[in-house]
Design a protein around this motif. Sequence first.
Motif, PDB file in Angstrom:
ATOM      1  N   TYR A   1       0.824  -1.212   0.000  1.00  0.00           N
ATOM      2  CA  TYR A   1       0.000   0.000   0.000  1.00  0.00           C
ATOM      3  C   TYR A   1       0.859   1.264   0.000  1.00  0.00           C
ATOM      4  O   TYR A   1       2.013   1.270   0.453  1.00  0.00           O
ATOM      5  CB  TYR A   1      -0.932   0.003   1.215  1.00  0.00           C
ATOM      6  N   TRP A   2       0.237   2.316  -0.481  1.00  0.00           N
ATOM      7  CA  TRP A   2       0.879   3.639  -0.509  1.00  0.00           C
ATOM      8  C   TRP A   2       1.108   4.112   0.927  1.00  0.00           C
ATOM      9  O   TRP A   2       0.164   4.116   1.733  1.00  0.00           O
ATOM     10  CB  TRP A   2      -0.046   4.607  -1.246  1.00  0.00           C
ATOM     11  N   PRO A   3       2.324   4.550   1.256  1.00  0.00           N
ATOM     12  CA  PRO A   3       2.593   4.924   2.650  1.00  0.00           C
ATOM     13  C   PRO A   3       2.342   6.384   2.978  1.00  0.00           C
ATOM     14  O   PRO A   3       2.563   6.798   4.113  1.00  0.00           O
ATOM     15  CB  PRO A   3       4.087   4.601   2.789  1.00  0.00           C
ATOM     16  N   ARG A   4       1.936   7.158   2.018  1.00  0.00           N
ATOM     17  CA  ARG A   4       1.792   8.589   2.273  1.00  0.00           C
ATOM     18  C   ARG A   4       0.341   8.928   2.604  1.00  0.00           C
ATOM     19  O   ARG A   4      -0.569   8.162   2.331  1.00  0.00           O
ATOM     20  CB  ARG A   4       2.258   9.390   1.056  1.00  0.00           C
TER      21      ARG A   4
ATOM     22  N   ASN B   1       7.248  10.282   4.924  1.00  0.00           N
ATOM     23  CA  ASN B   1       6.117   9.911   4.069  1.00  0.00           C
ATOM     24  C   ASN B   1       4.855  10.732   4.301  1.00  0.00           C
ATOM     25  O   ASN B   1       4.048  10.879   3.394  1.00  0.00           O
ATOM     26  CB  ASN B   1       5.799   8.424   4.249  1.00  0.00           C
TER      27      ASN B   1
ATOM     28  N   ASP C   1      -4.522   3.050  -1.761  1.00  0.00           N
ATOM     29  CA  ASP C   1      -4.184   2.377  -3.020  1.00  0.00           C
ATOM     30  C   ASP C   1      -3.000   1.432  -2.832  1.00  0.00           C
ATOM     31  O   ASP C   1      -2.040   1.756  -2.112  1.00  0.00           O
ATOM     32  CB  ASP C   1      -3.792   3.401  -4.092  1.00  0.00           C
TER      33      ASP C   1
ATOM     34  N   VAL D   1       0.684   1.585   8.278  1.00  0.00           N
ATOM     35  CA  VAL D   1       1.492   1.306   7.078  1.00  0.00           C
ATOM     36  C   VAL D   1       2.973   1.572   7.364  1.00  0.00           C
ATOM     37  O   VAL D   1       3.843   0.741   7.075  1.00  0.00           O
ATOM     38  CB  VAL D   1       1.006   2.166   5.887  1.00  0.00           C
TER      39      VAL D   1
ATOM     40  N   VAL E   1       0.211   0.294  -4.443  1.00  0.00           N
ATOM     41  CA  VAL E   1       1.044   0.990  -5.423  1.00  0.00           C
ATOM     42  C   VAL E   1       2.011   0.056  -6.137  1.00  0.00           C
ATOM     43  O   VAL E   1       2.564   0.416  -7.184  1.00  0.00           O
ATOM     44  CB  VAL E   1       1.822   2.156  -4.778  1.00  0.00           C
TER      45      VAL E   1
END
Lengths: 107, 464
Positions: free
Chosen positions: A13-16, B235, B89, B154, B91
Motif C-alpha cells: 500500500y501507498w505509505p503517504r 512519508n 491504493d 502502514v 502501489v
Amino acid sequence: MTTHSNDGYFEAYWPRGERQQKTRALAPRLTDLDGKVVAQLWDYLFKGDEVFALLEEGLRARYPNIRFISWRDFGSTHGDDEKEALAALPARLKALGVDAVISGMAC
Amino acid sequence: MLRASAVCEAAGFPTASLTCEGFFKQAAATSIGLGMPNIALALVPGHIGTKSPAQLRQDVLEVTTAAVIANLTQITQSTNALAEPAAKDIVVRGGFQAVNRYFYAHEYSDGLPIVPPTAEAIAAFMRFTDRDPNEVLGVLLPDRRAATVWTVAVNGVMAGCLPEYMPILIALVEAMADPRYGVEHSGNTPGGDTLIILNGPIIKTLGFNYTQGAMRDGFLPNTSIGRFFRLYLRNVAGFLLHKTDKATFGNTWRVVLAENDDVIKDLGWSNIGTEMGFAADDNVVTIARYTGGGSLSSVSGSTPELLLPYLADSLLRFNNWQITFTTSHGHGTLRPLAVISPIIAQTIAQAGWSKADVQQFLFEHARMPAWVFERQLRDWNIRGVWDLKDDVLNDRIPKVFYESDDPNRMVPIVWRPEDFMIAVGGDPMRNNAYVFAHNAFLGYPVGKRIGLPKDWDRLITELK
C-alpha cells in the motif's frame, strides 16, 4: 533478470497521506511599483537588515516614489509566536496601506 | 518566511520571498504544501553568511532587486502537481526486492529494506487499536498531508515494528501533530533529530531496553519505533533530503530512550512522563528535537556538589549556538536535556536532593559571561542586530540576563531552572551521562499518553 525463488509476493500500500491543501491563487500583481507602499517582513536572521537596505537603494533608483515600511515596524515573522504574528499580519498590512510585501530570509 | 508570504498572498498582497540559492528547491517543494506552488522567489545568489559587504551589495543590486521587481509585477504560471495515489491504493505488486526497489525509487524508504505494507500486515497492527483507520490525527507540514491511523500502521509495518507497538506509534503521531512540537521545522539546516523518551509499564511489557546501551540500536522496539518516526516524517509530513529536508549534515534516527522508571520510583523522583503532566504509572511518550549532544565519561564524586559541576559545564559546552532560543528569538524555549545513569541519580538522591534541587544547581552554575553569550550570537552566528540589554529593557527576556553593564556578569542559558530536563537511564552501574543540545520551539518537548485498546491485556497474553 535474476529470479528469486523465495522472494515472495506482496501487494504493498501507498505509505503517504493525502494532501489536504488545495492550490490557491496568488494575489494579483502590480502593474508598476512607483508610488506603491512595500512592507518588509523579516525573520531577523541572515543579514536581512543589510539586504533590505540594499533593496531599498536598488528599488528607489528605478521607482523614485516607492515607499517602504521597515521590518522594524513588524517584528520578527519567525519565532515561538509565529502563528500569532502571522495571523495578525493581513489586518496590519491593510491598516498601513501596504501594496506589496518583500519577505526574507530563506537561507 | 514562506509561511509569512503565503499568508500575505492569501490576503491579497503580492509578495517576493528572498531566498538564498541553496534554498530554492526546498522553497519550491514547501510552496506546494502551502497551496501556492508558484509563489514568487527572489534569488539571493550563494549564501548570505559568507559574502563580503561588496559581494552582497553587488548580488542584491544586480540580481535580487530585479527578481523582486519581477515577483511583484509578473505572475508565475502554476505547474500542475503530479497526480498521486489515493489513501488506500496498492502501489506495487511483486516480490520483496521489487517492492523495495519501488519504494526506494519513489522516495518512500530511508534506504534500508522495508517490510512490505500488505493488507494482512496492516490488519495485524489495526488489531492493537480501537481507533478508526480513517481517523485523522493531524495534518502535517510541509506537505500538509493527513496523518491517519491507517498511515501509522502502514509506516509501522515498513519500519519493522511489531503490531503490538501500534498504541505507541499512534501516540507518537499525536505528539508530532501537536502544534507545540513544531513539526514544520523538522527540515531546518542544523539537522537535528527527535529523541523519543518512553515511560510506563509498557516498557517491560514490550521488552524495551532501558538499561545498558539504552540509546544504541539492538533491541527491536527501541530501534524500529525510532525508525518509524523518521519514516513518518518522510512519508506523511513530507521531509525529503534535497527537497524539504535541508539538514546540512543530519544523522540517522535516534532509537527510543526508555527511562529507568524503577530507579526513578525508588528515588522518589518524577520521570519525564510525569513532568509532561501525566500520572506516574501512565504509559507516556515524550518527543523533542535535539541538534546534537555527547557523552560525559566518568562523572565522579560522592556528593551532588562534586558531581554536578561537570554536568553543568557540559550543558554549557554542548548548548552553544542554541542559546539563540533563550533570547527574544526563541522566547526562552530552550530545554536542554541531561540523561544521567542510575548510579549518578542515586548518589545525588542519597544526599537528599530532589530533581528540582538538581535543576536549581544547573540554573545557577551553567552560566557564561554576558560578552561570551553575545559574541556567540551577534558576532559568530546570525543575529547581527541584537544584544541582551535591548532584549531585557524591552521586556522580551528575564532581567537575570541584564543586571548590570558588566560584560563579565554571568548569565544563564535558560529562563527557569525547570527548563533543564533530566532523564535517568543507561547502564545502572556506570557513572556516565549524556547531554543533548535542544532545538527549542523547532521541536519543543511534547508528551502524549499512550492509549491502549480495551482488550490490550488479552492481546498481549495471546502473544506469549
